[in-house]
Design a protein around this motif. Structure first.
Motif, short mmCIF file in Angstrom:
data_model
loop_
_atom_site.label_atom_id
_atom_site.label_comp_id
_atom_site.label_asym_id
_atom_site.label_seq_id
_atom_site.Cartn_x
_atom_site.Cartn_y
_atom_site.Cartn_z
N THR A 14 -4.70 -2.95 6.83
CA THR A 14 -5.08 -3.61 8.07
C THR A 14 -6.51 -3.26 8.38
O THR A 14 -6.91 -2.11 8.27
CB THR A 14 -4.19 -3.13 9.23
N SER A 20 -4.33 -7.48 13.74
CA SER A 20 -3.63 -6.92 12.60
C SER A 20 -2.34 -7.66 12.29
O SER A 20 -1.88 -8.46 13.09
CB SER A 20 -3.34 -5.45 12.88
N ASP A 308 1.73 -1.42 13.96
CA ASP A 308 0.54 -1.38 13.10
C ASP A 308 0.04 0.04 12.88
O ASP A 308 -0.46 0.38 11.80
CB ASP A 308 -0.58 -2.22 13.71
N TYR A 340 7.95 -7.65 9.57
CA TYR A 340 6.67 -7.13 9.11
C TYR A 340 6.63 -7.16 7.58
O TYR A 340 6.92 -6.17 6.90
CB TYR A 340 6.51 -5.70 9.62
#
Length: 461
Positions: A14, A20, A308, A340
């Protein structure tokens, strides 16, 4: 010489986009917003396509606001296409940016048809975490050879109203716009125009750094003859200004400058988890992994639900060799955000590195289920299947990766290994040759270029 004929594990990182992966899932606009955006968005068709936004009608003359870079090449012919499919020639020979270092310009077309004009909002009032919607026409790709309108949902990450960012891109958001959507509208929840899409930065790892718009108030100030688009007011810069400055510096490779800007944001708000998170990203890029972990720890302490931060801390831990701790972080990111795909993919890589190929394949399966066009996940699943001896299944995965991205050298390299293991030297050599061509074209892969070249020589003996 003896080689381990596998291709590298590629971790997805990221960046400081303030956009992100967990915050950029490409969710669609609401029906109401989509209907508004589609009517005011136009396609600017040329060799380098772009989008535009209808902002004014005066009799039969329509004014379209777009990114200047969409029409900067005066040697090309441009055609504007409206929502009803009508085509209008536009003259760009005299077009210039609307302001110094502001990536905006205005084009016009004439029509007696009635087209909807954007309702102008107040971009200065846009706040971080406000929902925003971006629309436009992504450029054609190998898989999609036509222009298809898209409208995407996201949130504002920063709205710099006191500092001027390069190109005027002061409004940062999480909406994952694509090349070709530049010039399209950024709308608020009321369907009002608050910005013009335009900025997609790609860093050296080929990850997207940030998505941003030129705020509509920048255009309004220029059009009204105020002068400079943004005039700093008393009290200095806000946290959002430092965020935008940090993203701009990071995209230009000025990592130390980005850290300084983020530290100023933290001074203004010591409890801003996103500031620590992004400073961790920059520190990681500088190679200071332990300091990055410290920042991710602080971000998680402030916001325990930041998927994240867990994901990126997992990346750093994995890079430091602590695969098990990385798996723990990826698992927590997945618990927070079950969709994710990046976390499943990188957890698969960590499990594969620990020798648990079956668990790795299960993670790659889930990543692909979430994102069927995840080319790297097919490659890594192919690697794992190959390691388990299932060369045919591996070839199927490499084939799919190549279908999605015909220019992925690693996919040809992996398939070449599989064909060689099956005794098909002709196909293996052909794949290694294609991998060599792509490595040479794309650069930065000297190690794997040499391995592929050695494999060709070995197979030709």
């Amino acid at each position: 010489m003896n080689y381990k004929y596998t291709i590298p594990t590629l971790f997805i990182l990221t960046s400081i986009s303030l956009a992100s992966p967990a915050r950029s899932q490409n969710s669609l606009c609401t029906k109401e917003i989509d209907e508004i955006a589609q009517k005011i968005t136009v396609l600017i068709d040329s060799k380098n396509s772009g989008s535009g936004t209808i902002i004014k009608r005066d009799g039969n003359t329509y004014t379209v606001l777009t990114s200047f870079h969409n029409v900067s090449d005066k040697s090309l012919k441009y055609t504007l296409i409206t929502a009803d499919g009508q085509r209008y020639s536009i003259n760009v020979s005299s077009l210039q940016p609307l302001g110094a270092n502001i990536d905006l310009t205005v084009v016009q077309f004439n029509s007696n048809k009635s087209y909807q004009v954007a309702k102008i909002g107040n971009s200065d009032s846009a706040k971080r975490l406000d929902n925003v919607y971006t629309a436009g026409f992504p450029a054609k790709t190998g898989g999609i050879n036509t222009f298809l309108y898209e409208c995407r949902n996201g949130q504002i990450n920063a709205n710099a109203t006191q500092a001027t960012i390069d190109g005027g891109y002061n409004l940062l958001y999480t909406n994952k716009i694509l090349k070709g959507m530049s010039g399209g509208p950024t709308l608020n929840q009321q369907g009002e125009l608050i910005g013009i899409n335009g900025l997609i930065d790609i860093n050296k790892e080929k990850n997207t750094d940030r998505y941003a718009s030129v705020p509509i108030n920048t255009y309004l100030r220029i059009a009204s003859g105020v002068g400079t688009p943004i005039k700093p007011q008393g009290g200095g810069l806000k946290a959002d200004d430092y965020f935008a400055l940090a993203a701009d510096k990071y995209a230009k490779g000025d990592y130390k400058g980005a850290i300084i800007a983020l530290e100023e944001a933290i001074k203004i708000n010591p409890n801003d988890a996103l500031a620590y998170y992004n400073r961790g990203v920059v520190r990681s890029a500088l190679g200071d992994k332990q300091a990055a972990i410290t920042d991710y720890n602080q971000a998680i302490k402030i916001n325990p639900n930041d998927a994240d931060a867990y994901y990126n801390r997992g990346n750093v831990r994995s890079a430091l060799g602590d695969k098990q701790a990385a798996i723990t972080d990826y698992s927590q990111a997945i618990k927070i955000n079950p969709n994710y795909a990046y976390a499943y993919y990188n957890r698969g890589n960590a499990r594969s590195a620990l020798g648990d190929k079956q668990a790795a394949i299960a993670d790659y399966n889930q990543a692909i289920k979430i994102n069927p066009n995840y080319a790297i996940a097919y490659i890594s699943r192919g690697n794992a299947r190959s390691d388990l001896g299932d060369k045919q299944a591996a070839i199927t995965d490499y084939n799919q990766a190549i279908k999605i991205n015909p220019n992925d050298a690693y996919a040809y390299h992996g398939r070449g290994n599989a064909y060689a293991a099956l005794g098909d030297k002709f196909k293996a050599i052909s794949d290694f040759q294609q991998a060599v061509r792509l490595y040479q074209q794309q650069g930065g892969n000297e190690k794997w270029l040499k391995i592929a070249q050695d494999r060709i020589r070995e197979l030709q003996q």
